[in-house]
Scaffold this active site. Sequence first.
Site, short mmCIF file in Angstrom:
data_model
loop_
_atom_site.label_atom_id
_atom_site.label_comp_id
_atom_site.label_asym_id
_atom_site.label_seq_id
_atom_site.Cartn_x
_atom_site.Cartn_y
_atom_site.Cartn_z
N SER A 186 -0.64 -2.47 -3.44
CA SER A 186 0.81 -2.69 -3.30
C SER A 186 1.03 -3.44 -1.99
O SER A 186 0.13 -3.49 -1.13
CB SER A 186 1.53 -1.34 -3.26
OG SER A 186 2.84 -1.46 -2.76
N TYR A 221 3.04 7.53 0.24
CA TYR A 221 2.69 6.51 -0.76
C TYR A 221 1.98 5.34 -0.08
O TYR A 221 0.94 4.86 -0.56
CB TYR A 221 3.94 6.03 -1.48
CG TYR A 221 3.70 4.90 -2.46
CD1 TYR A 221 3.22 5.17 -3.74
CD2 TYR A 221 3.94 3.58 -2.12
CE1 TYR A 221 2.99 4.14 -4.64
CE2 TYR A 221 3.72 2.54 -3.01
CZ TYR A 221 3.24 2.83 -4.27
OH TYR A 221 3.01 1.81 -5.17
#
Length: 265
Positions: free
Chosen positions: A156, A169
């Site tokens: 990501s 995260y």
Amino acid sequence: MTDTQRSPGPFDLAGRTALVTGSSRGIGAALALALADAGATVVVHGRDAERAAAAAARIADGAGRQTFTETFDVTDAEQVDAGIGRIVETVGPLDILVNNAGLQRRAPITEFTDDDWNDLLATNVTSAFLLSRRVARDWIADTWRQPQRKIINIGSVQSRLGRAGIAPYSATKGAIAMLTRGLAADLAPHNIGVNALAPGYFATELTSALVADAEFSAWVAKRTPAGRWGELSDLAGPVVFLAAPASDFVQGQVLFVDGGMTAVV
């Protein structure tokens, strides 16, 4: 040389079998479709058998080739081992593994629970470790010559950037970047390619609430040099590149597909 004798093109995945974890919807389903369009036989994976079967049917329809499904818990080593065993028995040996399964939990760090932290680690990091270890054992044990096999981890922009409310995260996606590099160091000598694909902000059913938030969408457009959310079609070329012979000398890299977000301040 006739057409039937010509070597496969650099982006040709014909004759290859790919497992994409967490591919019953969203980015995972788009990655699976892209691989199928490039010629691969795809195994769609998800926790919900009905949803996985529906996604496999859509991919088979769109790509015009048979598609398979498999369901197992990617955070459980025994289930991973059994699931890969079933795929090899029913579909054939795997050539491409895409570690896409993941989840997101948002909260200020002072309010983040132990359970949410452990869930994030298990789903976003441990699963990639377990699956990569399992397929690597099979691939290293093979003694016959074959095209390079590939592991593609899904990172990501949070593999590089932090943002308030998602520190855990971001930690898991940073771990994916380093797991990718470490796996490449271990597995490149065995003719196994390991790289990561790191999407930016993409418009999917899972991000629909954020897309609909005018203030947040304006921030995405301003923060991204390309000036827009990513579309799932933007991931097709990059994932095929990392899965195909075109990337055989690319190892341990994180390919950001983010409209330039990580390139600027």
